[in-house]
Design a protein around this motif. Structure first.
Motif, PDB file in Angstrom:
ATOM      1  N   CYS A 221       6.748 -18.307  22.632  1.00  0.00           N
ATOM      2  CA  CYS A 221       7.419 -19.561  22.285  1.00  0.00           C
ATOM      3  C   CYS A 221       6.494 -20.428  21.452  1.00  0.00           C
ATOM      4  N   VAL A 222       7.053 -21.126  20.489  1.00  0.00           N
ATOM      5  CA  VAL A 222       6.284 -22.091  19.710  1.00  0.00           C
ATOM      6  C   VAL A 222       6.054 -23.323  20.576  1.00  0.00           C
ATOM      7  N   GLY A 223       4.800 -23.705  20.780  1.00  0.00           N
ATOM      8  CA  GLY A 223       4.480 -24.845  21.633  1.00  0.00           C
ATOM      9  C   GLY A 223       5.031 -26.152  21.095  1.00  0.00           C
ATOM     10  N   GLU A 224       5.270 -27.091  21.985  1.00  0.00           N
ATOM     11  CA  GLU A 224       5.857 -28.373  21.589  1.00  0.00           C
ATOM     12  C   GLU A 224       4.981 -29.118  20.594  1.00  0.00           C
ATOM     13  N   SER A 225       3.672 -28.948  20.681  1.00  0.00           N
ATOM     14  CA  SER A 225       2.761 -29.656  19.778  1.00  0.00           C
ATOM     15  C   SER A 225       2.322 -28.780  18.606  1.00  0.00           C
ATOM     16  N   ASN A 226       2.913 -27.592  18.473  1.00  0.00           N
ATOM     17  CA  ASN A 226       2.525 -26.662  17.415  1.00  0.00           C
ATOM     18  C   ASN A 226       3.622 -26.513  16.373  1.00  0.00           C
ATOM     19  N   THR A 227       3.250 -25.941  15.246  1.00  0.00           N
ATOM     20  CA  THR A 227       4.216 -25.580  14.215  1.00  0.00           C
ATOM     21  C   THR A 227       4.110 -24.093  13.947  1.00  0.00           C
ATOM     22  N   CYS A 228       5.177 -23.509  13.453  1.00  0.00           N
ATOM     23  CA  CYS A 228       5.190 -22.084  13.156  1.00  0.00           C
ATOM     24  C   CYS A 228       5.513 -21.903  11.675  1.00  0.00           C
TER      25      CYS A 228
ATOM     26  N   SER B  34      12.010 -25.260  22.720  1.00  0.00           N
ATOM     27  CA  SER B  34      12.932 -26.050  21.904  1.00  0.00           C
ATOM     28  C   SER B  34      12.602 -25.945  20.420  1.00  0.00           C
ATOM     29  N   LYS B  35      11.413 -25.386  20.079  1.00  0.00           N
ATOM     30  CA  LYS B  35      10.999 -25.295  18.680  1.00  0.00           C
ATOM     31  C   LYS B  35      11.073 -23.873  18.134  1.00  0.00           C
ATOM     32  N   GLY B  36      11.580 -22.935  18.950  1.00  0.00           N
ATOM     33  CA  GLY B  36      11.785 -21.587  18.453  1.00  0.00           C
ATOM     34  C   GLY B  36      10.769 -20.584  18.954  1.00  0.00           C
ATOM     35  N   CYS B  37      10.860 -19.370  18.410  1.00  0.00           N
ATOM     36  CA  CYS B  37      10.026 -18.245  18.830  1.00  0.00           C
ATOM     37  C   CYS B  37       9.153 -17.789  17.658  1.00  0.00           C
ATOM     38  N   PHE B  38       8.072 -17.063  17.983  1.00  0.00           N
ATOM     39  CA  PHE B  38       7.254 -16.456  16.931  1.00  0.00           C
ATOM     40  C   PHE B  38       7.033 -14.986  17.245  1.00  0.00           C
ATOM     41  N   ASN B  39       6.783 -14.216  16.205  1.00  0.00           N
ATOM     42  CA  ASN B  39       6.565 -12.777  16.314  1.00  0.00           C
ATOM     43  C   ASN B  39       5.449 -12.421  15.342  1.00  0.00           C
ATOM     44  N   GLN B  40       4.314 -11.962  15.860  1.00  0.00           N
ATOM     45  CA  GLN B  40       3.158 -11.684  15.013  1.00  0.00           C
ATOM     46  C   GLN B  40       2.673 -10.253  15.191  1.00  0.00           C
ATOM     47  N   MET B  41       2.305  -9.628  14.072  1.00  0.00           N
ATOM     48  CA  MET B  41       1.775  -8.273  14.090  1.00  0.00           C
ATOM     49  C   MET B  41       0.598  -8.174  13.127  1.00  0.00           C
ATOM     50  N   GLN B  42      -0.505  -7.600  13.610  1.00  0.00           N
ATOM     51  CA  GLN B  42      -1.663  -7.333  12.771  1.00  0.00           C
ATOM     52  C   GLN B  42      -2.003  -5.853  12.893  1.00  0.00           C
TER      53      GLN B  42
ATOM     54  N   PHE C 208      -0.948  -8.284   7.830  1.00  0.00           N
ATOM     55  CA  PHE C 208      -0.726  -9.427   8.720  1.00  0.00           C
ATOM     56  C   PHE C 208       0.685  -9.953   8.493  1.00  0.00           C
ATOM     57  N   GLU C 209       1.438 -10.088   9.579  1.00  0.00           N
ATOM     58  CA  GLU C 209       2.801 -10.624   9.512  1.00  0.00           C
ATOM     59  C   GLU C 209       3.001 -11.625  10.647  1.00  0.00           C
ATOM     60  N   ASN C 210       3.461 -12.816  10.303  1.00  0.00           N
ATOM     61  CA  ASN C 210       3.847 -13.806  11.312  1.00  0.00           C
ATOM     62  C   ASN C 210       5.221 -14.351  10.940  1.00  0.00           C
ATOM     63  N   ARG C 211       6.180 -14.225  11.851  1.00  0.00           N
ATOM     64  CA  ARG C 211       7.552 -14.645  11.567  1.00  0.00           C
ATOM     65  C   ARG C 211       8.031 -15.633  12.624  1.00  0.00           C
ATOM     66  N   CYS C 212       8.792 -16.631  12.170  1.00  0.00           N
ATOM     67  CA  CYS C 212       9.330 -17.676  13.049  1.00  0.00           C
ATOM     68  C   CYS C 212      10.848 -17.587  13.042  1.00  0.00           C
ATOM     69  N   CYS C 213      11.467 -17.899  14.177  1.00  0.00           N
ATOM     70  CA  CYS C 213      12.930 -17.824  14.251  1.00  0.00           C
ATOM     71  C   CYS C 213      13.458 -18.784  15.310  1.00  0.00           C
ATOM     72  N   THR C 214      14.731 -19.121  15.195  1.00  0.00           N
ATOM     73  CA  THR C 214      15.354 -20.088  16.111  1.00  0.00           C
ATOM     74  C   THR C 214      16.713 -19.587  16.564  1.00  0.00           C
ATOM     75  N   SER C 215      16.706 -18.517  17.323  1.00  0.00           N
ATOM     76  CA  SER C 215      17.922 -18.031  17.964  1.00  0.00           C
ATOM     77  C   SER C 215      17.522 -17.269  19.221  1.00  0.00           C
ATOM     78  N   GLU C 216      18.481 -16.981  20.062  1.00  0.00           N
ATOM     79  CA  GLU C 216      18.206 -16.357  21.363  1.00  0.00           C
ATOM     80  C   GLU C 216      17.559 -14.980  21.199  1.00  0.00           C
ATOM     81  N   GLN C 217      16.380 -14.819  21.812  1.00  0.00           N
ATOM     82  CA  GLN C 217      15.645 -13.544  21.801  1.00  0.00           C
ATOM     83  C   GLN C 217      15.445 -13.002  20.383  1.00  0.00           C
ATOM     84  N   CYS C 218      15.254 -13.902  19.436  1.00  0.00           N
ATOM     85  CA  CYS C 218      15.146 -13.472  18.031  1.00  0.00           C
ATOM     86  C   CYS C 218      13.846 -12.750  17.726  1.00  0.00           C
TER      87      CYS C 218
END
Length: 225
Positions: free
Chosen positions: A75-82, A49-57, A99-109
């Motif tokens: 998935c971003v955990g319910e108790s976590n922030t992205c 419910s809080k979105g997805c994350f995508n990380q690359m190092q 280092f890249e960390n990206r957050c998004c809120t859409s289907e399979q983003c």
């Protein structure tokens, strides 16, 4: 009549609560974790419910046989922030870390892999550069012309004790501005600390530290003579 009114109020609250819960957005995210030769690896999915994350190092070295890459999606955990985060550093001995960390809120983003483009154009900053995997110092240093967004000179230390073998890293070089004063775990187990240091030169001019010392030297010569 009072009891009937209270029951209606409770039912109204119950209905609105159910509607509020049902109206919370949920997203289907790609789940993937791989390192080096195991990439791209298999994928699965999760719902959040809080979105997805995508990380690359990515750690580039003089040889492709020693390059390292680490990908993590989920998935971003319910108790976590992205938080969106992006930084890079180019060190001595042809080492570079991204280092890249990206957050998004859409289907399979977070389905697609992160691709990073960087500029090779010099930006006028020159830093001392070195790299060591043995001690927290360098036996020799060189100078490095910084490029693109890497406009700061940094010094970093890294430690790791994974797999029972301690690892000590030390280096200097060019980095993006947000790399100053980092304390972060990278590459699945290496704890790094960074600090910004004075450049050798900036846009062709020597650092203020060197310039400011000239009047002092002249004053001392005048007193002695």
């Amino acid at each position: 009549m009072a009891w009937s009114g209270s029951l209606k109020s409770l039912l109204t609250v119950f209905v609105f609560t159910i509607l509020a819960v049902c109206s919370v957005d949920s997203y289907l995210c790609t789940v993937q974790q791989c390192e080096d030769a195991s990439c791209p690896g298999s994928t699965s999915s999760c719902t959040a419910s809080k979105g997805c994350f995508n990380q690359m190092q990515q750690f580039d070295t003089p040889s492709t046989f020693t390059d390292r890459i680490f990908k993590n999606k989920g998935c971003v955990g319910e108790s976590n922030t992205c938080n969106d985060e992006s930084f890079s550093a180019t060190l001595g001995d042809q080492r570079r870390f991204i280092f890249e960390n990206r957050c998004c809120t859409s289907e399979q983003c977070n389905k697609d892999d992160i691709t990073v483009s960087s500029s090779s154009s010099p930006n006028g900053v020159v830093c001392t550069a070195c790299y060591s995997e043995k001690t927290q110092s360098c036996s020799s240093v060189t100078t490095l012309k910084c490029t693109g967004k890497e406009t700061k000179c940094i010094e970093f230390t890294g430690t790791s004790s994974t797999a029972g073998s301690p690892l000590t890293l030390y280096g200097k070089g060019c980095a993006t501005e947000n790399t100053c004063n980092l304390q972060q775990n990278v590459l699945n187990g290496i704890q790094i600390k960074t600090s910004c240091v004075s450049p050798v030169s900036n846009n062709g001019s020597p650092t203020l530290k060197l310039i400011s010392s000239v009047p002092i030297v002249l004053l001392l010569l005048k007193v002695l003579l």
